[in-house]
Scaffold this active site. Structure first.
Site, PDB file in Angstrom:
ATOM      1  N   LYS A 121       0.820  -1.219   0.000  1.00  0.00           N
ATOM      2  CA  LYS A 121       0.000   0.000   0.000  1.00  0.00           C
ATOM      3  C   LYS A 121       0.847   1.259   0.000  1.00  0.00           C
ATOM      4  O   LYS A 121       0.309   2.370  -0.087  1.00  0.00           O
ATOM      5  CB  LYS A 121      -0.921   0.002   1.223  1.00  0.00           C
ATOM      6  CG  LYS A 121      -2.008  -1.065   1.193  1.00  0.00           C
ATOM      7  CD  LYS A 121      -3.031  -0.883   2.287  1.00  0.00           C
ATOM      8  CE  LYS A 121      -2.432  -0.979   3.671  1.00  0.00           C
ATOM      9  NZ  LYS A 121      -3.478  -0.898   4.728  1.00  0.00           N
ATOM     10  N   LYS A 148     -15.630 -15.685   8.241  1.00  0.00           N
ATOM     11  CA  LYS A 148     -16.244 -14.382   8.553  1.00  0.00           C
ATOM     12  C   LYS A 148     -15.667 -13.287   7.656  1.00  0.00           C
ATOM     13  O   LYS A 148     -16.356 -12.325   7.315  1.00  0.00           O
ATOM     14  CB  LYS A 148     -16.017 -14.047  10.032  1.00  0.00           C
ATOM     15  CG  LYS A 148     -16.822 -14.896  10.996  1.00  0.00           C
ATOM     16  CD  LYS A 148     -16.694 -14.418  12.415  1.00  0.00           C
ATOM     17  CE  LYS A 148     -15.333 -14.731  13.019  1.00  0.00           C
ATOM     18  NZ  LYS A 148     -15.131 -16.152  13.274  1.00  0.00           N
ATOM     19  N   LYS A 171     -14.170 -21.073   0.984  1.00  0.00           N
ATOM     20  CA  LYS A 171     -14.079 -21.545   2.353  1.00  0.00           C
ATOM     21  C   LYS A 171     -14.925 -20.661   3.258  1.00  0.00           C
ATOM     22  O   LYS A 171     -14.878 -19.432   3.172  1.00  0.00           O
ATOM     23  CB  LYS A 171     -12.624 -21.523   2.832  1.00  0.00           C
ATOM     24  CG  LYS A 171     -12.445 -21.950   4.278  1.00  0.00           C
ATOM     25  CD  LYS A 171     -10.984 -21.869   4.695  1.00  0.00           C
ATOM     26  CE  LYS A 171     -10.827 -22.240   6.168  1.00  0.00           C
ATOM     27  NZ  LYS A 171      -9.424 -22.157   6.608  1.00  0.00           N
TER      28      LYS A 171
END
Length: 331
Positions: free
Chosen positions: A119, A203, A200
């Site tokens: 980044k 969350k 998969k």
């Protein structure tokens, strides 16, 4: 005498089907072979969870989830990491024998640095010392209870190897086995549970089927599973369907064979397949959900279970710290 196994449970979100089949169920199987200890790793969660109410609630939800799933606190030691101050004393002692270079090689730390570099940020942007020293605290969690084996996935083996390195350095320094050397119990065949989108279940992908949601919410969630454009009339391959892969987790052999036949014969739409999945999932989860709701309705009783676990754990932890302090000459 049984060997000792240790399982750490990080309280970082609602439990889902992937957690149940990938972690909870295999971990509870250890009680058949090992003297099992389980702990809620609430101090580890501080690295990412900064909302006090959220963390406090999640700790109890995760603890209740494991109890509802079959963990028997009368047969194992079940405690909160934060209730064992000896863990943090040991972690401080371990730091004196841990090379910084070893921590530099930790996968999570290297991944955070790589992300910053990609980044164009400062190398250490957003990296706290909790993340950097995470493997040391984990080593203390493991070593303090004289653990023989720590069941982990392949991606977590490094943590056990670091604990081994640190303990071996200490034993070599003092010329005696001050600390037991743990071993990794690598779960080679741990199931990869497909999520709503076929990836998969995680969350981080927002593709999970939660364990303890109400029946109506469970059905709505299952109905969101991504499918292809095959028509009702077309035969379908159960082996390539995430709906059928999930179905196999909950259905018996006869049910699996019958539904696979309907897939191959054609005449069954994806909505029907999802309904069949919902029925077997709800059948399995209803008693677990009811136990969970009962446990969560009495938080003082839940806290008492964790306190009693800590009472059993602390003498073991204290003995390890005392042994180390004596070897170090600060007893």
């Amino acid at each position: 005498m049984k060997k000792i196994s240790l399982t750490g449970i990080k309280p970082t979100g609602d439990l889902h089907i992937g957690n149940y089949f990938g972690a909870i169920k295999p971990a509870l199987e250890l009680t058949k072979e090992y003297d099992a200890r389980y702990f809620i790793a609430d101090y580890h969660a501080l690295n990412t969870m900064r909302d006090p109410k959220g963390l406090n609630s999640t700790i109890r939800q995760v603890a209740a989830g494991w109890l509802a799933s079959g963990l028997d606190p009368e047969k194992v030691i079940f405690y909160r990491q934060s209730s064992i101050p000896e863990v943090f004393e040991l972690a401080t002692m371990l730091m004196a024998f841990t090379a910084k270079g070893l921590m530099n090689r930790a996968h999570a730390y290297k991944a955070a640095i790589q992300e910053n570099n990609e980044k164009g940020d400062d190398t250490d942007a957003g990296i706290n010392m909790g993340l950097f020293t995470y493997p040391i605290l984990m080593a203390a969690d493991i070593i303090i209870f004289d653990s023989d084996i720590v069941p982990v996935g392949k991606d977590q083996v490094q943590h056990i190897e670091m604990a081994q390195d640190i303990a071996q350095s200490i034993n070599a320094n003092y010329g005696q086995q001050v600390l037991k050397i743990p071993q990794a119990g690598v779960q080679e065949d741990s199931a990869v549970i497909p999520g709503l989108d076929g990836r998969k279940m995680s969350k981080s992908y927002n593709n999970v089927i939660p364990l303890f949601v109400p029946e109506k919410t469970l059905r709505k969630t299952i109905m969101r599973i991504t499918t292809n454009s095959q028509s009702v009339e077309e035969p379908k391959d159960p082996d390539t369907s995430q709906i059928f892969q999930l179905y196999k987790l909950f259905a018996d052999a006869a049910e699996q064979e019958a539904l696979a036949g309907r897939y191959r014969a054609g005449g069954m739409g994806w909505g029907d397949a999802k309904e069949e999945l919902f029925q077997v999932v709800n059948r399995c989860l209803t008693p677990i959900r009811e136990r969970y709701d009962t446990i969560m309705a009495d938080i003082p009783a839940l806290d008492k279970i964790l306190e009693q676990g800590a009472e059993k754990a602390r003498p073991i932890a204290a003995a390890t710290v005392k042994r180390f302090r004596k070897a170090a000459g600060i007893d």
